[in-house]
Scaffold this motif. Structure first.
Motif, PDB file in Angstrom:
ATOM      1  N   SER A  84       0.810  -1.240   0.000  1.00  0.00           N
ATOM      2  CA  SER A  84       0.000   0.000   0.000  1.00  0.00           C
ATOM      3  C   SER A  84       0.830   1.270   0.000  1.00  0.00           C
ATOM      4  O   SER A  84       0.310   2.354   0.289  1.00  0.00           O
ATOM      5  CB  SER A  84      -0.956   0.016   1.213  1.00  0.00           C
ATOM      6  N   THR A  87      -0.544   3.545  -2.726  1.00  0.00           N
ATOM      7  CA  THR A  87      -1.804   4.163  -2.302  1.00  0.00           C
ATOM      8  C   THR A  87      -1.547   5.355  -1.385  1.00  0.00           C
ATOM      9  O   THR A  87      -2.183   6.415  -1.511  1.00  0.00           O
ATOM     10  CB  THR A  87      -2.680   3.125  -1.577  1.00  0.00           C
ATOM     11  N   ALA A  88      -0.577   5.213  -0.478  1.00  0.00           N
ATOM     12  CA  ALA A  88      -0.246   6.312   0.431  1.00  0.00           C
ATOM     13  C   ALA A  88       0.299   7.509  -0.328  1.00  0.00           C
ATOM     14  O   ALA A  88      -0.053   8.669  -0.037  1.00  0.00           O
ATOM     15  CB  ALA A  88       0.769   5.823   1.468  1.00  0.00           C
ATOM     16  N   ARG A  90      -0.274   8.251  -3.463  1.00  0.00           N
ATOM     17  CA  ARG A  90      -1.367   8.830  -4.256  1.00  0.00           C
ATOM     18  C   ARG A  90      -2.284   9.674  -3.369  1.00  0.00           C
ATOM     19  O   ARG A  90      -2.737  10.746  -3.793  1.00  0.00           O
ATOM     20  CB  ARG A  90      -2.167   7.703  -4.909  1.00  0.00           C
ATOM     21  N   MET A  91      -2.530   9.223  -2.150  1.00  0.00           N
ATOM     22  CA  MET A  91      -3.361  10.005  -1.228  1.00  0.00           C
ATOM     23  C   MET A  91      -2.644  11.267  -0.776  1.00  0.00           C
ATOM     24  O   MET A  91      -3.287  12.254  -0.401  1.00  0.00           O
ATOM     25  CB  MET A  91      -3.738   9.146  -0.014  1.00  0.00           C
ATOM     26  N   ALA A  92      -1.314  11.248  -0.817  1.00  0.00           N
ATOM     27  CA  ALA A  92      -0.550  12.442  -0.461  1.00  0.00           C
ATOM     28  C   ALA A  92      -0.494  13.450  -1.606  1.00  0.00           C
ATOM     29  O   ALA A  92       0.119  14.513  -1.458  1.00  0.00           O
ATOM     30  CB  ALA A  92       0.868  12.038  -0.070  1.00  0.00           C
TER      31      ALA A  92
END
Length: 356
Positions: A84, A87-88, A90-92
């Protein structure tokens, strides 16, 4: 964010080098097995075998580096997806382009390294391996094949069977002077050898035939000057693969052989491939990263390794097919080289846009 950049860069560098090492080891072992019996002439020892295969490794590395980048990127991004990290990021707020930037840094280093390999290492290591295989410690002449080399200068036809490694000695030379309209042969010269001395060719151990309507006269000579325009470097290039030539040599041979379509396309194709191939790795990275990120749950590392091999083989097949068509005179060498790259680049662009 610098730590994330460093993580992506180091991971990409590690897995690409790991894949490269595995590929080189596999090819090394396969070549040891395949070439163990030797060329069939001369004295072939275990030491010569390992030396021959080792000399081929720079060329092998040059060929498989884009594939190593492709598989290395697939493995690294799929591992990050599993934990993940992607994903982290991309969320940042990291975009796909921002995420690929450290990976492209590795690809750029690989492109520079490939250019150095292709220009300053492979031409000399490949030539040394070819000479080692051909000579096997016994002779230094390269055959032009069963049909020899045919050339034409004005009305004179030349047939040469073999040439020395430096291109300055020839063996089994036949010179033909046909009658006007190619209605018959007027004169023929057979020479055992020819040597290039101080800018001029000299025929040795020759016999000349004058063919008349009713008779044939022959004369033998030990040595005679031969007034023909044959560049030793160009002659040498006919017996070696284009991988043994630098860009400058490829350009010169292409320029000097504009009269023959097959020879011209062979050198021109190699010239364009030498310029463009180092950048293929960057396209492969741009192609596979959005594939993995878009499908994070699809398979695992083995799945993406198989997918990478399929992509690499597809690109290789398309490149080889277009190259064969170009050498046969079907399409220009530049087009044959750029079309496969353009197709894969267009696919990478489409995946990038679709992911955005």
């Amino acid at each position: 964010m610098r730590r994330a950049d460093s993580l992506l860069f180091r991971g990409m560098l590690f897995y690409s080098n790991l894949v490269l090492f595995v590929l080189l080891a596999m090819v090394f072992v396969a070549q040891i097995i395949a070439k163990a019996s030797g060329p069939g002439h001369g004295h072939w020892t275990t030491g010569l075998l390992f030396r021959y295969v080792a000399l081929q490794m720079p060329e092998t590395a040059y060929t498989v580096i884009p594939l190593a980048l492709l598989i290395g990127a697939l493995i690294w991004i799929s591992l990050l997806n599993t934990h993940s990290e992607i994903t982290a990021l991309r969320m940042a707020g990291w975009s796909l382009g921002r995420l690929q930037r450290p990976l492209f840094g590795v690809g750029l280093l690989a492109a520079v390294f490939m250019f150095v390999l292709g220009e300053w290492i492979v031409p000399y290591s490949s030539l040394a391996s070819e000479m080692l295989w051909a000579n096997a410690g016994t002779h230094s002449f390269q055959e032009f094949g069963s049909g020899g080399l045919w050339l034409r200068q004005g009305q004179m036809l030349l047939h040469i069977q073999s040439v020395s490694g430096n291109g300055k000695q020839l063996r089994q030379i036949h010179v033909y002077y046909p009658r006007p309209g190619m209605s018959g042969m007027e004169e023929e010269i057979e020479a055992q050898t020819a040597e290039y001395r101080q800018g001029h060719w000299v025929l040795q151990d020759l016999r000349e035939y004058h063919i008349g309507n009713q008779s044939i006269r022959s004369f033998a000579e030990t040595e005679r000057p031969w007034h023909v325009q044959l560049d030793p470097e160009t002659l040498r290039s006919f017996t070696h693969h284009t991988r043994t030539m630098t860009l400058q040599t490829l350009w010169r041979n292409d320029r000097d052989l504009q009269g023959g379509v097959l020879a011209m396309n062979r050198f021109a194709l190699a010239f364009w491939q030498r310029i463009t191939y180092p950048w293929v790795g960057l396209i492969m990275i741009a192609l596979v990263v959005p594939m993995v990120i878009r499908n994070p749950r699809t398979g695992g590392a083995y799945y993406w390794i198989a997918a990478g091999l399929a992509l690499g083989i597809s690109f290789h097949f398309l490149t080889q097919m277009s190259g064969f068509i170009s050498v046969a005179g079907g399409i220009p060498p530049s087009l044959a080289t750029l079309v496969p790259i353009a197709l894969f680049a267009a696919l990478a662009w489409w995946l990038q846009v679709r992911h955005q």
